[in-house]
Design a protein around this motif. Structure first.
Motif, PDB file in Angstrom:
ATOM      1  N   TRP A  22       2.402   5.599 -10.475  1.00 13.45           N
ATOM      2  CA  TRP A  22       3.487   6.283  -9.780  1.00 13.45           C
ATOM      3  C   TRP A  22       2.899   7.209  -8.725  1.00 13.45           C
ATOM      4  CZ3 TRP A  22       7.524   8.301 -13.871  1.00 13.45           C
ATOM      5  CH2 TRP A  22       8.075   7.199 -14.544  1.00 13.45           C
ATOM      6  N   ILE A  24       4.287  10.477  -6.634  1.00  9.71           N
ATOM      7  CA  ILE A  24       5.351  11.457  -6.414  1.00  9.71           C
ATOM      8  C   ILE A  24       4.959  12.247  -5.172  1.00  9.71           C
ATOM      9  CG2 ILE A  24       6.704  13.347  -7.398  1.00  9.71           C
ATOM     10  CD1 ILE A  24       5.707  12.423 -10.189  1.00  9.71           C
ATOM     11  N   ASP A  26       6.826  13.675  -1.343  1.00 13.05           N
ATOM     12  CA  ASP A  26       8.050  13.770  -0.542  1.00 13.05           C
ATOM     13  C   ASP A  26       7.875  13.368   0.918  1.00 13.05           C
ATOM     14  OD1 ASP A  26       6.610  16.036   0.133  1.00 13.05           O
ATOM     15  OD2 ASP A  26       8.146  17.461  -0.479  1.00 13.05           O
ATOM     16  N   ARG A  31       3.517   8.731   1.089  1.00 10.83           N
ATOM     17  CA  ARG A  31       3.903   7.988  -0.116  1.00 10.83           C
ATOM     18  C   ARG A  31       3.756   6.485   0.098  1.00 10.83           C
ATOM     19  NH1 ARG A  31       8.568   9.754  -0.382  1.00 10.83           N
ATOM     20  NH2 ARG A  31       9.694   8.015   0.509  1.00 10.83           N
ATOM     21  N   PHE A  50       8.045   7.800  -5.616  1.00 15.07           N
ATOM     22  CA  PHE A  50       9.193   8.682  -5.826  1.00 15.07           C
ATOM     23  C   PHE A  50       9.157   9.766  -4.768  1.00 15.07           C
ATOM     24  CE2 PHE A  50       8.398   6.909  -9.998  1.00 15.07           C
ATOM     25  CZ  PHE A  50       9.670   6.654 -10.501  1.00 15.07           C
ATOM     26  N   ALA A  53      10.540  14.779  -7.245  1.00 14.66           N
ATOM     27  CA  ALA A  53       9.950  14.964  -8.570  1.00 14.66           C
ATOM     28  C   ALA A  53      11.005  14.804  -9.660  1.00 14.66           C
ATOM     29  CB  ALA A  53       9.299  16.342  -8.666  1.00 14.66           C
ATOM     30  N   ALA A  56      11.379  11.197 -10.654  1.00 17.45           N
ATOM     31  CA  ALA A  56      10.240  10.706 -11.432  1.00 17.45           C
ATOM     32  C   ALA A  56      10.278  11.258 -12.856  1.00 17.45           C
ATOM     33  CB  ALA A  56       8.930  11.090 -10.749  1.00 17.45           C
ATOM     34  N   VAL A  76       0.360  13.122  -7.815  1.00 20.35           N
ATOM     35  CA  VAL A  76       1.358  14.180  -7.622  1.00 20.35           C
ATOM     36  C   VAL A  76       0.988  15.014  -6.400  1.00 20.35           C
ATOM     37  CG1 VAL A  76       2.498  16.195  -8.634  1.00 20.35           C
ATOM     38  CG2 VAL A  76       1.808  14.294 -10.118  1.00 20.35           C
TER      39      VAL A  76
END
Length: 156
Positions: A22, A24, A26, A31, A50, A53, A56, A76
């Protein structure tokens, strides 16, 4: 001449991805570039991006509630924002992921930020590795190797 294999219908067994990763983040371009790079570097993996947050974390909570395996690795962003007035949610997100996953196969968390202080804060909250932004391909490749190693350890 070999013909390509054609799926036989809904009963066909699909092979489970080797890794689920994954991202995460913005920032759409960051991303998407990480998701694309993971796809090319980790053959057979499934990479999901994602933007928020909250999305996710909700998905992670649902996986846990259904007894599903959490992702093998999670990148992250340290500078995640909930809205225009807040920022730097990365450390809180890492802490929340760790609090949800006190199981035998926790994901390998990679903190990504252009700010050393944020990466350090995420490491203190439970991230396994930090990577500076922009994330370079060799750093991403190294992080994926560490995720694969952790996955093998957690899923013998």
């Amino acid at each position: 001449m070999n013909q390509p294999e054609v799926p036989q219908g809904p009963s066909e067994q699909r092979e489970k991805p080797i890794l689920e990763i994954w991202v995460i983040e913005d920032d759409d371009s960051i991303r998407e570039s990480i998701v694309d790079a993971v796809g090319s570097l980790a053959e057979g993996s499934r990479c999901i991006g994602f933007e928020k947050a909250e999305d996710a974390l909700r998905e992670l909570e649902q996986k846990i509630a259904r007894g599903k395996t959490p992702p093998s690795g999670i990148f992250v962003d340290g500078n995640l924002k909930k809205d225009t007035s807040s920022f730097n949610l990365g450390p809180l997100v890492v802490e929340k992921i760790r609090s949800l996953l006190i199981r035998d196969s926790p994901p390998f968390i990679v903190a990504i930020s252009g700010e050393t202080d944020l990466n350090n804060a995420m490491m203190q909250k439970g991230a396994n590795l930090s990577a500076p932004k922009p994330v370079k391909m060799d750093v991403l490749s190294s992080a994926l190797e560490k995720i694969k190693e952790a996955h093998k350890t957690n899923n013998p």
